[in-house]
Each structure stands twice: as structure tokens, then as C-alpha cells.
Design an enzyme around this catalytic site. Structure first.
Site, PDB file in Angstrom:
ATOM      1  N   CYS A  37      -1.251 -21.036  20.328  1.00  0.00           N
ATOM      2  CA  CYS A  37      -0.714 -20.959  21.651  1.00  0.00           C
ATOM      3  C   CYS A  37      -1.375 -21.821  22.673  1.00  0.00           C
ATOM      4  CB  CYS A  37      -0.123 -19.671  22.173  1.00  0.00           C
ATOM      5  SG  CYS A  37       0.836 -18.597  21.176  1.00  0.00           S
ATOM      6  N   HIS A  50       0.450 -20.161  29.960  1.00  0.00           N
ATOM      7  CA  HIS A  50       0.986 -20.059  28.770  1.00  0.00           C
ATOM      8  C   HIS A  50       2.125 -18.619  29.013  1.00  0.00           C
ATOM      9  CE1 HIS A  50       2.266 -18.940  24.869  1.00  0.00           C
ATOM     10  NE2 HIS A  50       1.338 -18.225  24.280  1.00  0.00           N
ATOM     11  N   ASN A  76       7.996 -16.288  24.208  1.00  0.00           N
ATOM     12  CA  ASN A  76       6.898 -17.061  23.966  1.00  0.00           C
ATOM     13  C   ASN A  76       7.030 -18.079  22.973  1.00  0.00           C
ATOM     14  OD1 ASN A  76       4.255 -17.821  23.163  1.00  0.00           O
ATOM     15  ND2 ASN A  76       3.558 -15.682  22.969  1.00  0.00           N
TER      16      ASN A  76
HETATM   17  O1  UT7 Z   1       0.703 -16.119  22.544  1.00  0.00           O
HETATM   18  C1  UT7 Z   1      -0.380 -15.485  22.047  1.00  0.00           C
HETATM   19  C2  UT7 Z   1      -0.776 -14.582  23.033  1.00  0.00           C
HETATM   20  N1  UT7 Z   1       0.019 -13.524  22.831  1.00  0.00           N
HETATM   21  C3  UT7 Z   1      -0.527 -12.165  23.362  1.00  0.00           C
HETATM   22  O2  UT7 Z   1      -1.384 -12.280  24.067  1.00  0.00           O
HETATM   23  C4  UT7 Z   1       0.455 -10.954  23.121  1.00  0.00           C
HETATM   24  C5  UT7 Z   1       0.032  -9.873  23.943  1.00  0.00           C
HETATM   25  N2  UT7 Z   1       0.279  -8.799  23.693  1.00  0.00           N
HETATM   26  C6  UT7 Z   1       1.547  -8.267  24.479  1.00  0.00           C
HETATM   27  O3  UT7 Z   1       2.242  -9.116  24.805  1.00  0.00           O
HETATM   28  C7  UT7 Z   1       1.946  -6.635  24.275  1.00  0.00           C
HETATM   29  O4  UT7 Z   1       0.566  -6.137  23.774  1.00  0.00           O
HETATM   30  C8  UT7 Z   1       3.145  -6.506  23.377  1.00  0.00           C
HETATM   31  C9  UT7 Z   1       4.322  -6.883  24.161  1.00  0.00           C
HETATM   32  C10 UT7 Z   1       2.799  -7.149  21.875  1.00  0.00           C
HETATM   33  C11 UT7 Z   1       3.081  -4.860  23.039  1.00  0.00           C
HETATM   34  O5  UT7 Z   1       3.270  -4.461  24.352  1.00  0.00           O
HETATM   35  P1  UT7 Z   1       2.325  -3.103  24.987  1.00  0.00           P
HETATM   36  O6  UT7 Z   1       2.741  -2.596  26.163  1.00  0.00           O
HETATM   37  O7  UT7 Z   1       0.977  -3.501  24.473  1.00  0.00           O
HETATM   38  O8  UT7 Z   1       2.864  -2.084  23.731  1.00  0.00           O
HETATM   39  P2  UT7 Z   1       1.994  -1.262  22.784  1.00  0.00           P
HETATM   40  O9  UT7 Z   1       1.713  -1.950  21.475  1.00  0.00           O
HETATM   41  O10 UT7 Z   1       0.831  -0.463  23.147  1.00  0.00           O
HETATM   42  O11 UT7 Z   1       3.085  -0.077  22.147  1.00  0.00           O
HETATM   43  C12 UT7 Z   1       3.456   0.826  23.414  1.00  0.00           C
HETATM   44  C13 UT7 Z   1       4.527   1.702  22.670  1.00  0.00           C
HETATM   45  C14 UT7 Z   1       4.201   2.394  21.084  1.00  0.00           C
HETATM   46  O12 UT7 Z   1       4.711   3.616  20.939  1.00  0.00           O
HETATM   47  P3  UT7 Z   1       3.880   4.770  21.150  1.00  0.00           P
HETATM   48  O13 UT7 Z   1       2.806   4.741  20.170  1.00  0.00           O
HETATM   49  O14 UT7 Z   1       3.333   4.826  22.480  1.00  0.00           O
HETATM   50  O15 UT7 Z   1       4.806   6.058  20.757  1.00  0.00           O
HETATM   51  C15 UT7 Z   1       4.958   1.052  20.420  1.00  0.00           C
HETATM   52  O16 UT7 Z   1       5.168   1.644  18.990  1.00  0.00           O
HETATM   53  O17 UT7 Z   1       5.747   1.225  22.537  1.00  0.00           O
HETATM   54  C16 UT7 Z   1       6.356   0.963  21.459  1.00  0.00           C
HETATM   55  N3  UT7 Z   1       6.835  -0.415  20.943  1.00  0.00           N
HETATM   56  C17 UT7 Z   1       8.138  -0.673  21.138  1.00  0.00           C
HETATM   57  N4  UT7 Z   1       9.109   0.233  21.653  1.00  0.00           N
HETATM   58  C18 UT7 Z   1      10.263  -0.186  21.822  1.00  0.00           C
HETATM   59  C19 UT7 Z   1       6.344  -1.446  20.746  1.00  0.00           C
HETATM   60  N5  UT7 Z   1       7.054  -2.256  20.573  1.00  0.00           N
HETATM   61  C20 UT7 Z   1       8.053  -1.789  20.899  1.00  0.00           C
HETATM   62  C21 UT7 Z   1       9.574  -2.366  20.711  1.00  0.00           C
HETATM   63  N6  UT7 Z   1      10.625  -1.836  21.213  1.00  0.00           N
HETATM   64  N7  UT7 Z   1      10.051  -3.831  20.782  1.00  0.00           N
END
Ligand code: UT7
Length: 345
Positions: free
Chosen positions: A122, A261, A291
């Protein structure tokens, strides 16, 4: 050649942005489309990422198709029929071998020019710009078509809710020409960096020389440690942006527009907060595109040009972060250029 160029060759070997273009696939996938095939919701995706939809390619389409369209529009914007080099920043080339740029160049009628790919995930557009600036500074080319193009829809598992909602496909391009470092459009000093100790945070295990074939389901798809990537994205973009600003002799208060980005609206807001730049100075279009990896910065710029939110004379800070890990930033005063843009068609 002017007298000034004869007596000041370093000053006249800056890379100056003189054209821009962007292209996205026709097909739109909404959050509700995703929620029909996986356990997610429009509400969750919007709240946690800021993404409302993304454009993705259909079977039969490829990264080069988007790259050619963005490249053609950028060449038209620059009013040029030829350039000395074509650089394509991509992590999703049409094929593992050869690189995508020669085919893109030929399809643009540029057969015979230097053409190669850059892969910095990216951060690819920033690495590509630095490469283009280097080709110009070294006297290799007087002009460079620099395209960021990616189709991450081809490497995310369509059923994986931790990656499929985040990425979209697209391409964006700049034309760089040789010019003076004092003129609008001249790319400022760069900061580029990497951290290979964290290469596993966003990776496709199979398909490379270390592991050719998938050994378990999912090996052909991108796996991403979202939370860790998030933390690094905020830290790295902030520190890189500050370094590039310092090298340019600017402070955050001097910046009229930040083009980050487009990884996640929460990441973008955190970076803006750390830099103490108000959000109305920050270019955001993640809601409609997700993204788009190496394409996200030039598409965001093309979008802002179309809306008039980037204007000639604006002091612009560009910063990116991606897998690798990689990051980079640069600055420029936005030049007077026209836009030929098929984005949103
Ligand atoms: O381009 C390169 C750079 N890219 C990045 O830097 C990406 C950076 N990361 C992010 O943007 C975020 O970490 C994500 C969007 C990928 C994830 O968001 P988050 O707020 O960090 O969520 P998480 O992974 O901590 O998950 C929180 C909860 C989890 O459930 P529990 O364990 O709390 O019950 C996940 O299972 O949200 C759940 N979850 C979802 N729920 C509904 C994860 N993805 C989803 C989803 N829909 N799509």
C-alpha cells in the site's frame, strides 16, 4: 535549455507532477452485498472502517486494464503522447512473471520505453514516485508515467470478513516531468522506510518461491493481523509524515491538504490528530472505494481535484503505509493541471 538549467542542473532535475488520472472498475459491491455472504453488517463496516462500498473487477478483467485506463487519462491530462519510462506500483500483477508495466506501456503505444513494476504494497505509490523522481534526477528519463494499480479482490478470500470488506480495486496515475524544484508540482524530499520483521502481519503465504503451492486452505489469500497493522499504520504514517515535513522545511501548520493512504477512517483520523491537522484539511474517499492499496493515494487526489478540494497552490502532504511493512511520505505544492477522470463513471 535555459541559462538557468545550464548553471543549475540539480535544481532543474526535480520531478514535477504534470498530469493525473484515475480509474476504477464498473462493478460496485456494497456492504449489504457482503452481509449476504458472510457474518457482517453495513453498520459494523461503516463504524469500524468508514467504508460503504468498493469497486471490484469481474472475471476476465485484470490489474493492467485499470492501469492502462488510469495511465491514458494521466497522459491526456499532461497533454503528452510519449514518456521516457513507465513504472507500475502493484502487489497484484496480472501474472507472477513478467511484470505488468511493459504490457501497460505497449497498450498505451509506448513500446520500447523503460518499464518495470515496484512492489511496496500500500506504500507502492510513494515508492513509485520516489523511483520516478530518481529516474529523472539520474538523467535516465525526462518524463515518467507512474501508475499505482491494484486488484486486492483477487487475493482476499471473498468469505473472510476480516479482509474482504476492507479492500477495493482501482488505479491512479501521475505523469512526472523534469523541472525545477522551486516550481509548483515539484516533489519534495521523501521519507521511505520498511520493517521486514513484521512482514507476516499482512501476507499471502503461497505463490512465491518460499511456498509455491497452498499447503492449507487460505494460503493463496491475504491474511492480515488487523489490530497490529492498525497500530503500525498510525505510528508509521505519523512519524514518516513529520520527517518528510521537516526535510521540506514545513511544519504541520503549513499543510493545506493531507492525502493519507485510505486504509481505515479511524487510522486517518488518528494520524490527523497526531499531526494536529484538522480533518477538513484531510482528503478522504474511503467510503466509496475502500482500500485500493497502491492506487488509493492517486485516486484520492483525482477525486479531490474533481471536487475542487485540492486547488493549485495548496501545500500537500502525502503519506502512506502498507504490508512489508513499508511506509513513505513526501510533499508538494499542488500544480495547475487538468483532470481526465473516469472515476465515478
Ligand atoms: O493498507 C494497509 C494498511 N491496512 C491496515 O492498516 C488495516 C488496519 N486494520 C484495520 O483497519 C482494522 O483492524 C480492521 C478493520 C481490519 C478490523 O477492525 P478492528 O476494530 O481492529 O476489529 P477487530 O479485528 O479487533 O475485531 C473486533 C470484533 C471481533 O469480534 P470479538 O472478538 O470482539 O467478538 C471481530 O471478530 O469485530 C469482529 N469483526 C467483525 N464483525 C463484523 C471483525 N471483522 C468483522 C466484520 N463484521 N467484518
Amino acid at each position: 535549455m535555459s541559462v538557468e538549467e545550464v548553471f543549475n542542473p540539480a535544481e532543474s532535475r526535480a520531478a514535477v507532477v504534470c498530469g493525473a488520472g484515475a480509474a476504477v472498475p464498473l462493478h460496485v459491491e456494497t456492504n449489504d452485498d457482503l452481509a449476504r455472504r458472510m457474518d457482517t453488517s453495513d453498520e459494523w463496516i461503516r463504524r469500524r472502517t468508514g467504508i460503504g462500498q468498493r469497486h471490484i473487477i469481474k472475471p476476465g478483467e485484470a490489474t493492467s486494464d485499470l492501469a492502462v485506463e488510469a495511465g491514458r487519462l494521466a497522459m491526456e491530462s499532461a497533454g503528452l503522447n510519449e514518456v521516457g519510462s513507465v513504472v507500475v506500483a502493484t502487489t497484484t500483477p496480472d501474472r507472477v512473471c513478467p511484470s505488468t508495466a511493459p504490457e501497460v506501456a505497449s497498450r498505451l503505444g509506448l513500446t520500447g520505453v523503460a518499464a518495470f513494476d515496484v512492489n511496496a504494497v500500500c506504500s507502492g505509490f510513494l515508492y513509485g514516485l520516489a523511483t520516478g523522481a530518481g529516474l529523472i534526477a539520474a538523467g535516465v528519463s525526462g518524463s515518467v508515467l507512474m501508475i499505482g494499480a491494484d486488484t486486492f479482490s483477487t487475493i482476499v478470500d471473498p468469505l473472510d470478513r476480516s479482509t474482504a470488506p476492507i479492500f477495493g480495486d482501482g488505479a491512479g496515475a501521475f505523469v512526472l516531468r523534469r523541472g525545477r524544484s522551486s516550481e509548483p508540482g515539484a516533489l519534495g524530499p521523501f521519507d521511505l522506510g520498511s520493517d521486514g520483521h513484521n512482514s507476516d502481519l499482512a501476507a499471502v503465504p503461497a505463490g512465491g518461491s518460499r511456498q509455491k503451492a497452498a499447503e492449507k486452505p487460505g494460503d493463496n489469500f491475504l491474511s492480515m493481523a488487523g489490530k497490529d497493522m492498525y497500530r503500525h499504520a498510525v505510528d508509521r504514517m505519523t512519524s514518516s509524515a513529520l520527517l518528510a515535513l521537516r526535510r521540506a522545511g514545513w511544519t504541520p501548520a503549513d499543510v493545506d491538504r493531507v492525502v493519507p493512504h485510505q486504509a481505515n477512517i479511524r487510522i486517518i483520523k488518528a494520524v490527523a490528530k497526531h499531526l494536529a491537522v484538522p480533518m477538513d484539511h484531510v482528503i478522504v474517499n474511503i467510503d466509496r472505494l475502500g482500500n485500493t492499496a497502491a492506487a488509493s493515494i492517486p485516486i484520492a487526489i483525482a477525486d479531490a481535484m474533481a471536487k475542487g478540494t485540492i486547488q493549485p497552490g495548496h501545500r500537500v502532504l502525502v503519506t502512506g503505509f502498507g504490508g512489508g511493512l513499508t511506509w513513505g511520505s513526501t510533499t508538494l505544492v499542488w500544480p495547475q493541471i487538468s483532470l481526465r477522470n473516469s472515476y465515478g463513471r
